[in-house]
Design a protein around this motif. Structure first.
Motif, PDB file in Angstrom:
ATOM      1  N   GLY A   1       0.801  -1.222   0.000  1.00  0.00           N
ATOM      2  CA  GLY A   1       0.000   0.000   0.000  1.00  0.00           C
ATOM      3  C   GLY A   1       0.835   1.274   0.000  1.00  0.00           C
ATOM      4  N   LYS A   2       2.080   1.155  -0.406  1.00  0.00           N
ATOM      5  CA  LYS A   2       2.981   2.309  -0.443  1.00  0.00           C
ATOM      6  C   LYS A   2       2.438   3.455  -1.290  1.00  0.00           C
ATOM      7  CE  LYS A   2       6.718   0.675  -1.930  1.00  0.00           C
ATOM      8  NZ  LYS A   2       6.881   1.616  -3.036  1.00  0.00           N
ATOM      9  N   SER A   3       1.885   3.083  -2.467  1.00  0.00           N
ATOM     10  CA  SER A   3       1.450   4.129  -3.386  1.00  0.00           C
ATOM     11  C   SER A   3       0.304   4.954  -2.800  1.00  0.00           C
ATOM     12  CB  SER A   3       1.046   3.525  -4.723  1.00  0.00           C
ATOM     13  OG  SER A   3       0.044   2.566  -4.527  1.00  0.00           O
ATOM     14  N   LEU A   4      -0.503   4.346  -1.920  1.00  0.00           N
ATOM     15  CA  LEU A   4      -1.586   5.106  -1.282  1.00  0.00           C
ATOM     16  C   LEU A   4      -1.004   6.197  -0.379  1.00  0.00           C
ATOM     17  CD1 LEU A   4      -3.992   2.183  -0.351  1.00  0.00           C
ATOM     18  CD2 LEU A   4      -4.333   3.902  -2.110  1.00  0.00           C
ATOM     19  N   PHE A   5       0.080   5.867   0.310  1.00  0.00           N
ATOM     20  CA  PHE A   5       0.753   6.865   1.132  1.00  0.00           C
ATOM     21  C   PHE A   5       1.300   7.979   0.244  1.00  0.00           C
ATOM     22  CE2 PHE A   5       0.603   3.437   4.096  1.00  0.00           C
ATOM     23  CZ  PHE A   5       0.609   4.035   5.335  1.00  0.00           C
ATOM     24  N   PHE A   6       1.933   7.547  -0.843  1.00  0.00           N
ATOM     25  CA  PHE A   6       2.535   8.531  -1.732  1.00  0.00           C
ATOM     26  C   PHE A   6       1.480   9.503  -2.267  1.00  0.00           C
ATOM     27  CE2 PHE A   6       3.842   9.959  -5.937  1.00  0.00           C
ATOM     28  CZ  PHE A   6       5.034  10.587  -5.617  1.00  0.00           C
ATOM     29  N   ASN A   7       0.352   8.943  -2.742  1.00  0.00           N
ATOM     30  CA  ASN A   7      -0.710   9.799  -3.278  1.00  0.00           C
ATOM     31  C   ASN A   7      -1.249  10.746  -2.217  1.00  0.00           C
ATOM     32  OD1 ASN A   7      -0.396   8.420  -5.642  1.00  0.00           O
ATOM     33  ND2 ASN A   7      -2.155   7.083  -5.317  1.00  0.00           N
ATOM     34  N   ALA A   8      -1.428  10.234  -1.001  1.00  0.00           N
ATOM     35  CA  ALA A   8      -1.982  11.073   0.058  1.00  0.00           C
ATOM     36  C   ALA A   8      -1.007  12.184   0.433  1.00  0.00           C
ATOM     37  CB  ALA A   8      -2.313  10.215   1.267  1.00  0.00           C
ATOM     38  N   PHE A   9       0.283  11.885   0.410  1.00  0.00           N
ATOM     39  CA  PHE A   9       1.274  12.884   0.828  1.00  0.00           C
ATOM     40  C   PHE A   9       1.488  13.961  -0.236  1.00  0.00           C
ATOM     41  CE2 PHE A   9       3.745   9.910   3.918  1.00  0.00           C
ATOM     42  CZ  PHE A   9       2.648   9.950   4.761  1.00  0.00           C
TER      43      PHE A   9
ATOM     44  N   LEU B   1       2.752   1.031  10.188  1.00  0.00           N
ATOM     45  CA  LEU B   1       2.251  -0.331  10.334  1.00  0.00           C
ATOM     46  C   LEU B   1       0.886  -0.404   9.657  1.00  0.00           C
ATOM     47  CD1 LEU B   1       2.629  -3.120  11.743  1.00  0.00           C
ATOM     48  CD2 LEU B   1       1.452  -2.147  13.713  1.00  0.00           C
ATOM     49  N   ASN B   2       0.897  -0.829   8.409  1.00  0.00           N
ATOM     50  CA  ASN B   2      -0.317  -0.739   7.595  1.00  0.00           C
ATOM     51  C   ASN B   2      -1.150  -2.024   7.681  1.00  0.00           C
ATOM     52  OD1 ASN B   2      -2.055   0.567   5.859  1.00  0.00           O
ATOM     53  ND2 ASN B   2      -1.046  -0.182   4.022  1.00  0.00           N
ATOM     54  N   MET B   3      -2.408  -1.916   7.256  1.00  0.00           N
ATOM     55  CA  MET B   3      -3.334  -3.054   7.178  1.00  0.00           C
ATOM     56  C   MET B   3      -3.583  -3.683   8.545  1.00  0.00           C
ATOM     57  SD  MET B   3      -2.210  -4.963   3.734  1.00  0.00           S
ATOM     58  CE  MET B   3      -1.204  -4.160   2.520  1.00  0.00           C
ATOM     59  N   VAL B   4      -3.622  -2.845   9.575  1.00  0.00           N
ATOM     60  CA  VAL B   4      -3.897  -3.400  10.896  1.00  0.00           C
ATOM     61  C   VAL B   4      -5.305  -3.986  10.954  1.00  0.00           C
ATOM     62  CG1 VAL B   4      -2.234  -2.154  12.311  1.00  0.00           C
ATOM     63  CG2 VAL B   4      -4.350  -1.038  11.676  1.00  0.00           C
ATOM     64  N   ASP B   5      -6.211  -3.437  10.107  1.00  0.00           N
ATOM     65  CA  ASP B   5      -7.578  -3.966  10.087  1.00  0.00           C
ATOM     66  C   ASP B   5      -7.605  -5.389   9.531  1.00  0.00           C
ATOM     67  OD1 ASP B   5      -6.774  -2.985   7.602  1.00  0.00           O
ATOM     68  OD2 ASP B   5      -8.822  -2.578   6.953  1.00  0.00           O
TER      69      ASP B   5
ATOM     70  N   ARG C   1      -7.496   5.765   4.588  1.00  0.00           N
ATOM     71  CA  ARG C   1      -6.733   6.975   4.890  1.00  0.00           C
ATOM     72  C   ARG C   1      -6.561   7.199   6.386  1.00  0.00           C
ATOM     73  NH1 ARG C   1      -6.525  10.290   0.233  1.00  0.00           N
ATOM     74  NH2 ARG C   1      -5.920  12.017   1.559  1.00  0.00           N
ATOM     75  N   GLU C   2      -6.556   6.133   7.167  1.00  0.00           N
ATOM     76  CA  GLU C   2      -6.367   6.278   8.608  1.00  0.00           C
ATOM     77  C   GLU C   2      -4.893   6.257   8.954  1.00  0.00           C
ATOM     78  OE1 GLU C   2     -10.481   3.866   9.664  1.00  0.00           O
ATOM     79  OE2 GLU C   2      -8.652   3.375  10.773  1.00  0.00           O
ATOM     80  N   GLY C   3      -4.479   7.235   9.752  1.00  0.00           N
ATOM     81  CA  GLY C   3      -3.100   7.255  10.226  1.00  0.00           C
ATOM     82  C   GLY C   3      -2.147   8.088   9.385  1.00  0.00           C
TER      83      GLY C   3
END
Lengths: 105, 626
Positions: free
Chosen positions: B37-45, B131-135, B165-167
């Motif tokens: 899920g790295k790209s989701l972080f990148f897009n959000a940032f 720490l992603n995908m904790v759900d 988009r949590e965290g």
């Protein structure tokens, strides 16, 4: 014996990975020499190693260069078990095996 | 090389600079295993304004964008930092330039992901762990304690659910608290020993772990401590795990079972057949015929080409050689634009769209697993299924994609097989139409069987005669997921633009080459030269020679040329087999030369002429006997 000769669908302990780069990559993925994994030989296909929550596919040629021994016990998931007790662990193992039943002959 | 500053001082002066940065900007590199899920972080940032550059000589792209005073760089997903393949080489070079690293880890696969985390810590890079995908971990009965993990690693650990988009805000705030984590003191001593010669700790670690490229940059010998360091790191990670993960009992979920079904032949092959059929309907019929018919026929040939021609006429005047070369039958301007925009663009978009869906859903690695055994018999492994599928779209595109294969031997086998025996989509459209004329299903079956047999025999022969050994499949199977449309679309966009940018020049060069051959009369001479062979050996009319020669310009020109000859069933079969095996189009020949070298290009070129006329001729003679 090699991973190819091991009984399909049974836990084995990895003894030696006979390829430097594959050894490094396996260690990264969590499968080092000494690790116990569940190994399934796919029909007309590669060997599938199941270890904790990950699955790794190995080509047959590489599998033939990996030495293993039969392992009686396989801790199939990481971390400490909350509901401690051997019965629970045994139950869980059976469930995991059930999941891979179709691929065994 | 310029003297090196330590990465943590905030300066950067490597010889391998990926992106230029203004003074005072800190480079934050997103690092993680594939599919975390790295790209989701990148897009959000970074938001909308991102810059994507293709790393030279690879199909790997790097995205960068700004966030406040930070420059955010996305790196390709890797399991460790080294140089085992293109992704790793690119990731390594980006990481070596980092001022600080955001390491995204998958809570479900901590055992695997923490190896990379610990390696980054050992490099001495200031780190924040997301720490992603904790759900998802919760759903699988795993509870990871972020505070405990933070204590063990010595760096901030922020739990996140990137899909919701949590965290994200917490991770951004934690950037200022990025710390160098807890590493093995003995290892750190060793690194200090290298530091005066190498200048930076991350590079010193790479050299200790035997990375030949980094060692060469500093003129030192790579050290063979990889096994030892890797095992120690693995043991440390395995020791951390029970202290940070609580797990409950858990049964295999539907997704895991589905994942298994897809790689077992009995269930997997029917699904694969269905997938291929859907692909054919979508790309072979909808895109290659309907959409391309519009973009190439209506738009390009109807409007754009006449416009270009009249413009060329005004500037150059007509009926001179220059006009012929620029805007004539094979004009650089007209042919290139029509081919690249009218024909290739829709096809390439279609193929990359499909490939992105297969990739993001986690199905692509399973196709690779399913076909691995078949592929090993022709000296390849399951990964080669990716260029093979793309080959049915465009051999040029597929040839570039062979960069993902394990070594040069595999790239050669795959390149040759595609150049010889895989019809590209431009050609496929005409082939299907001609097969329908020839007599329907039986002819199609005969054609398919012949091509498959040639493909297989050729693969076995190449695998036997090419020196060296091929690499084996070693692949982590990602969980199955529903692909995210936005990810699929952006990936398709970057891959398509990257491809068009890279190859347009080759299509233009190809058009120019053909234009020159035509203006000088070489094309006609070649047709005359081939005519006796076509008549006497293939039992085809003399004019078919023109079709074959045109196949060099564009493979579909050749196939289309056969259409007008009014051939009967068996002759169509002979002609189609010959033209499929015949030389690849001039653009792919140029790309083969660029990727594999001139002698290999000559081998495929001459080889395909010989193979096409041998197989086609034998078939014609055999049919003649019946």
């Amino acid at each position: 014996m090699t991973l190819l000769e091991a009984k399909s669908g049974r836990p084995v302990r990895i003894l030696e990975i006979g390829d430097a780069q594959a050894r490094a990559q396996c260690i990264r993925l969590g499968i080092g020499e000494g690790t116990v994994v569940d190994a399934e030989r796919l029909r007309v296909g590669p060997v599938l190693l199941r270890h904790h929550d990950s699955e790794v596919c190995l080509g047959r040629e590489l599998a033939g260069r990996i030495l293993v021994e039969e392992a009686p016990e396989a801790n199939l998931r990481p971390g400490r078990l909350e509901s401690d007790g051997r019965a629970a662990a045994g139950r869980e193992r059976r469930r995991w095996r059930f999941g891979s039943k179709h691929g065994r002959r | 090389m310029a003297p090196q500053n330590s990465v943590s001082t905030g300066h950067c002066c490597q010889g391998t600079t990926v992106v230029e940065v203004p003074e005072g900007t800190r480079k934050v590199v997103l690092v993680g295993n594939p599919n975390v899920g790295k790209s989701l972080f990148f897009n959000a940032f970074t938001g909308l304004y991102v810059d994507v550059s293709n790393y030279p000589g690879t199909t790997v792209s790097i995205s960068s964008g700004r966030m406040d005073d930070y420059l955010i760089l996305d790196s390709p997903g890797v399991y460790g930092v080294s140089s085992f393949n293109d992704e790793e080489t690119v990731a390594r070079d980006v990481i070596l330039e980092a001022d600080l690293v955001v390491n995204v880890v998958d809570a479900v696969h901590l055992e695997r992901d923490l190896f990379l985390t610990q390696q980054l810590i050992d490099m001495g890079l200031p780190l924040v762990v997301a720490l992603n995908m904790v759900d998802e971990a919760e759903k699988r009965g795993l509870r990871v304690d972020p505070a405990a993990l933070s204590r063990e690693l010595g760096v901030p650990v922020i739990p996140t659910v990137a899909t919701r988009r949590e965290g994200f805000e917490e991770v951004k705030r934690a950037l200022d608290e990025a710390r160098i984590g807890v590493s093995d003191p003995i290892l750190q001593d060793r690194l200090l020993g290298l530091l005066d010669r190498v200048g930076s700790k991350p590079e010193a670690l790479m050299i200790l772990e035997g990375d030949p490229y980094v060692a060469e940059r500093h003129g030192v010998e790579p050290q063979g401590m990889r096994d030892e360091l890797y095992m120690a790191r693995r043991q440390r990670v395995n020791a951390i795990l029970p202290r940070v993960i609580d797990r409950r009992e858990h049964t295999l979920d539907l997704r895991t079972r589905l994942g298994h079904a897809l790689i077992r032949p009995l269930t997997g092959l029917p699904v694969l057949a269905l997938t291929l059929f859907l692909m054919y309907e979508l790309i072979g019929v909808l895109v290659a015929q309907t959409i391309v018919g519009f973009t190439e026929g209506t738009v390009m040939q109807g409007y754009v080409e006449p416009l270009l021609r009249s413009a060329a006429q005004t500037v150059l005047g007509d009926s001179n050689v220059l006009y012929e070369l620029v805007a004539g039958e094979f004009g650089v301007l007209t042919l290139t634009v029509t081919y690249v925009v009218g024909l290739l663009l829709p096809l390439v978009i279609g193929f990359y769209l499909m490939l992105s869906v297969l990739e993001d859903s986690g199905y692509l690695p399973r196709i690779a697993a399913l076909t691995d055994r078949l592929m090993t018999s022709i000296g390849l492994n399951g990964r080669a299924i990716i260029p093979m599928i793309l080959g049915f779209g465009c051999i040029t595109m597929a040839t570039i994609t062979t960069r993902i294969l394990g070594n040069e031997r595999e790239r050669k086998i795959a390149t040759a097989l595609m150049a010889f025996a895989i019809p590209c989509s431009a050609q496929l459209g005409v082939i299907v139409a001609l097969l329908a004329v020839a007599g329907g299903p039986e002819m199609a079956l005969a054609y398919g069987l012949i091509m498959f047999a040639v493909f297989g025999l050729l693969g076995v022969a190449l695998s036997h005669y090419l020196p060296g050994t091929s690499t084996s499949l070693l692949m982590d199977l990602p969980p199955l997921r529903v692909p995210r449309p936005i990810n699929v679309l952006t990936k398709t966009w970057y891959k398509t633009t990257g491809f068009i940018r890279e190859v347009t020049v080759y299509f233009a060069a190809g058009a120019l080459l053909i234009g020159i051959l035509q203006v000088t009369g070489a094309l006609v001479a070649a047709q005359d030269l081939a005519a006796p062979l076509v008549e006497g050996w293939l039992n085809l009319p003399r004019e078919a020679a023109t079709a074959f020669i045109m196949g060099f310009v564009r493979r579909d020109f050749g196939a289309a040329g056969l259409y007008d000859l009014g051939l009967s069933g068996p002759s169509i079969l002979v002609a189609l087999v010959t033209i499929t095996l015949f030389v690849p189009c001039v653009a792919s020949v140029l790309v083969i030369m660029k990727e594999r070298g001139r002698s290999f290009m000559l081998f495929t070129w001459v080889g395909s002429v010989v193979l096409a006329f041998t197989v086609g001729g034998l078939l014609a003679q055999f049919i003649g006997l019946l």
